[in-house]
Write a protein that holds these residues in place. Structure first.
Motif, PDB file in Angstrom:
ATOM      1  N   ASN A  57       0.825  -1.216   0.000  1.00  0.00           N
ATOM      2  CA  ASN A  57       0.000   0.000   0.000  1.00  0.00           C
ATOM      3  C   ASN A  57       0.853   1.256   0.000  1.00  0.00           C
ATOM      4  N   TYR A  58       1.881   1.276   0.833  1.00  0.00           N
ATOM      5  CA  TYR A  58       2.735   2.465   0.932  1.00  0.00           C
ATOM      6  C   TYR A  58       3.432   2.737  -0.396  1.00  0.00           C
ATOM      7  N   TRP A  59       3.964   1.692  -1.008  1.00  0.00           N
ATOM      8  CA  TRP A  59       4.651   1.869  -2.290  1.00  0.00           C
ATOM      9  C   TRP A  59       3.712   2.483  -3.322  1.00  0.00           C
ATOM     10  N   LEU A  60       2.469   2.001  -3.378  1.00  0.00           N
ATOM     11  CA  LEU A  60       1.526   2.522  -4.368  1.00  0.00           C
ATOM     12  C   LEU A  60       1.066   3.944  -4.059  1.00  0.00           C
ATOM     13  N   GLU A  61       0.813   4.193  -2.790  1.00  0.00           N
ATOM     14  CA  GLU A  61       0.200   5.470  -2.427  1.00  0.00           C
ATOM     15  C   GLU A  61       1.201   6.594  -2.217  1.00  0.00           C
ATOM     16  N   ARG A  62       2.344   6.329  -1.681  1.00  0.00           N
ATOM     17  CA  ARG A  62       3.252   7.392  -1.249  1.00  0.00           C
ATOM     18  C   ARG A  62       4.537   7.540  -2.056  1.00  0.00           C
ATOM     19  N   LYS A  63       5.033   6.469  -2.649  1.00  0.00           N
ATOM     20  CA  LYS A  63       6.339   6.560  -3.303  1.00  0.00           C
ATOM     21  C   LYS A  63       6.277   7.220  -4.677  1.00  0.00           C
ATOM     22  N   LYS A  64       5.109   7.346  -5.253  1.00  0.00           N
ATOM     23  CA  LYS A  64       4.913   8.035  -6.537  1.00  0.00           C
ATOM     24  C   LYS A  64       5.865   7.515  -7.618  1.00  0.00           C
ATOM     25  N   ILE A  65       5.912   6.208  -7.709  1.00  0.00           N
ATOM     26  CA  ILE A  65       6.806   5.555  -8.660  1.00  0.00           C
ATOM     27  C   ILE A  65       6.453   5.949 -10.098  1.00  0.00           C
ATOM     28  N   LEU A  66       5.218   5.788 -10.451  1.00  0.00           N
ATOM     29  CA  LEU A  66       4.782   6.186 -11.788  1.00  0.00           C
ATOM     30  C   LEU A  66       3.761   7.312 -11.729  1.00  0.00           C
ATOM     31  N   GLY A  67       3.350   7.713 -10.578  1.00  0.00           N
ATOM     32  CA  GLY A  67       2.380   8.786 -10.450  1.00  0.00           C
ATOM     33  C   GLY A  67       1.762   8.822  -9.070  1.00  0.00           C
ATOM     34  N   GLY A  68       1.605   7.705  -8.431  1.00  0.00           N
ATOM     35  CA  GLY A  68       1.034   7.670  -7.091  1.00  0.00           C
ATOM     36  C   GLY A  68      -0.479   7.667  -7.105  1.00  0.00           C
ATOM     37  N   ILE A  69      -1.060   7.033  -6.120  1.00  0.00           N
ATOM     38  CA  ILE A  69      -2.518   6.996  -5.997  1.00  0.00           C
ATOM     39  C   ILE A  69      -2.943   7.574  -4.658  1.00  0.00           C
ATOM     40  N   GLY A  70      -2.140   8.492  -4.130  1.00  0.00           N
ATOM     41  CA  GLY A  70      -2.459   9.133  -2.853  1.00  0.00           C
ATOM     42  C   GLY A  70      -3.746   9.934  -2.947  1.00  0.00           C
ATOM     43  N   GLY A  71      -4.227  10.342  -1.803  1.00  0.00           N
ATOM     44  CA  GLY A  71      -5.471  11.099  -1.750  1.00  0.00           C
ATOM     45  C   GLY A  71      -6.619  10.205  -1.362  1.00  0.00           C
ATOM     46  N   GLY A  72      -7.705  10.823  -1.005  1.00  0.00           N
ATOM     47  CA  GLY A  72      -8.843  10.040  -0.545  1.00  0.00           C
ATOM     48  C   GLY A  72      -8.506   9.394   0.779  1.00  0.00           C
ATOM     49  N   ASN A  73      -8.968   8.195   0.982  1.00  0.00           N
ATOM     50  CA  ASN A  73      -8.652   7.494   2.222  1.00  0.00           C
ATOM     51  C   ASN A  73      -8.125   6.105   1.912  1.00  0.00           C
ATOM     52  N   SER A  74      -7.645   5.447   2.927  1.00  0.00           N
ATOM     53  CA  SER A  74      -6.978   4.151   2.745  1.00  0.00           C
ATOM     54  C   SER A  74      -7.936   3.011   2.462  1.00  0.00           C
ATOM     55  N   SER A  75      -9.237   3.242   2.551  1.00  0.00           N
ATOM     56  CA  SER A  75     -10.177   2.150   2.287  1.00  0.00           C
ATOM     57  C   SER A  75     -10.112   1.686   0.829  1.00  0.00           C
ATOM     58  N   LYS A  76      -9.457   2.455  -0.032  1.00  0.00           N
ATOM     59  CA  LYS A  76      -9.302   2.028  -1.431  1.00  0.00           C
ATOM     60  C   LYS A  76      -8.532   0.715  -1.522  1.00  0.00           C
ATOM     61  N   PHE A  77      -7.792   0.354  -0.460  1.00  0.00           N
ATOM     62  CA  PHE A  77      -7.036  -0.892  -0.436  1.00  0.00           C
ATOM     63  C   PHE A  77      -7.833  -2.045   0.173  1.00  0.00           C
ATOM     64  N   ARG A  78      -9.081  -1.799   0.514  1.00  0.00           N
ATOM     65  CA  ARG A  78     -10.004  -2.742   1.141  1.00  0.00           C
ATOM     66  C   ARG A  78      -9.675  -2.972   2.608  1.00  0.00           C
ATOM     67  N   ILE A  79      -8.414  -3.144   2.926  1.00  0.00           N
ATOM     68  CA  ILE A  79      -8.013  -3.302   4.323  1.00  0.00           C
ATOM     69  C   ILE A  79      -6.754  -2.463   4.539  1.00  0.00           C
ATOM     70  N   TYR A  80      -6.668  -1.847   5.712  1.00  0.00           N
ATOM     71  CA  TYR A  80      -5.545  -0.953   5.986  1.00  0.00           C
ATOM     72  C   TYR A  80      -5.285  -0.898   7.485  1.00  0.00           C
ATOM     73  N   LEU A  81      -4.094  -0.447   7.831  1.00  0.00           N
ATOM     74  CA  LEU A  81      -3.711  -0.281   9.225  1.00  0.00           C
ATOM     75  C   LEU A  81      -4.106   1.131   9.646  1.00  0.00           C
ATOM     76  N   SER A  82      -4.999   1.242  10.619  1.00  0.00           N
ATOM     77  CA  SER A  82      -5.451   2.561  11.063  1.00  0.00           C
ATOM     78  C   SER A  82      -4.402   3.209  11.961  1.00  0.00           C
ATOM     79  N   LYS A  83      -4.611   4.479  12.266  1.00  0.00           N
ATOM     80  CA  LYS A  83      -3.678   5.198  13.137  1.00  0.00           C
ATOM     81  C   LYS A  83      -3.610   4.578  14.529  1.00  0.00           C
ATOM     82  N   THR A  84      -4.656   3.859  14.919  1.00  0.00           N
ATOM     83  CA  THR A  84      -4.673   3.216  16.230  1.00  0.00           C
ATOM     84  C   THR A  84      -3.907   1.888  16.239  1.00  0.00           C
ATOM     85  N   GLY A  85      -3.426   1.455  15.050  1.00  0.00           N
ATOM     86  CA  GLY A  85      -2.673   0.209  14.971  1.00  0.00           C
ATOM     87  C   GLY A  85      -3.534  -1.012  14.749  1.00  0.00           C
ATOM     88  N   VAL A  86      -4.817  -0.809  14.429  1.00  0.00           N
ATOM     89  CA  VAL A  86      -5.749  -1.908  14.194  1.00  0.00           C
ATOM     90  C   VAL A  86      -6.042  -1.974  12.696  1.00  0.00           C
TER      91      VAL A  86
END
Length: 115
Positions: A57-86
C-alpha cells in the motif's frame, strides 16, 4: 485545440528522458520488491502495514513511482492499518475493525469481520 495544431505540437515534442529513466527505475524497484507471482502470498503486514514504509500500500500510495494513488482514504485498499494500529476496512461510519486470519487465496489472509 484544432487537430492540425495538435499535430504540429506533436512534431516538435521532446520527451524528458531523465524523468522517464527515473520512473522506469522506480517501476523496476517496485517489481523487484513485489514480483507479480508473489502477490497472493503477501502477509497482512507486507500488504498494509504502512508504519514500515515498505508495504505494498505504501509503495503505491506514497512513493509516486509512476504517479502515485495518494489522496482520498486508505479504504481504497479494502483493508488498511489505522492510526490506532488496528487493521480496518471501510471508512467513516462504515469503518470496522477486522480479525485477520492468514492464508486466503485472494490476498494471503482472511478478513473475518467486526471485532
Amino acid at each position: 485545440m484544432k487537430l492540425q495544431t495538435l499535430l504540429n505540437k506533436a512534431l516538435i515534442y521532446k520527451s524528458n528522458e531523465q524523468l522517464l529513466a527515473e520512473k522506469e527505475e522506480g517501476r523496476q524497484s517496485f517489481l523487484k520488491r513485489f514480483p507479480f507471482d508473489s502477490l497472493n502470498d503477501l502477509t497482512i503486514d507486507e500488504f498494509s502495514n504502512t508504519k514500515t514504509k515498505d508495504c505494498f500500500n505504501y509503495w503505491l500510495e506514497r512513493k509516486k513511482i509512476l504517479g502515485g494513488i495518494g489522496g482520498g482514504n486508505s479504504s481504497k485498499f479494502r483493508i488498511y492499518l489505522s492510526k490506532t494500529g488496528v487493521y480496518c476496512k471501510g471508512y467513516g461510519k462504515q469503518k470496522i475493525s477486522t480479525i485477520i486470519m492468514p492464508f486466503s487465496i485472494e490476498r494471503g489472509f482472511f478478513i473475518m469481520g467486526k471485532t
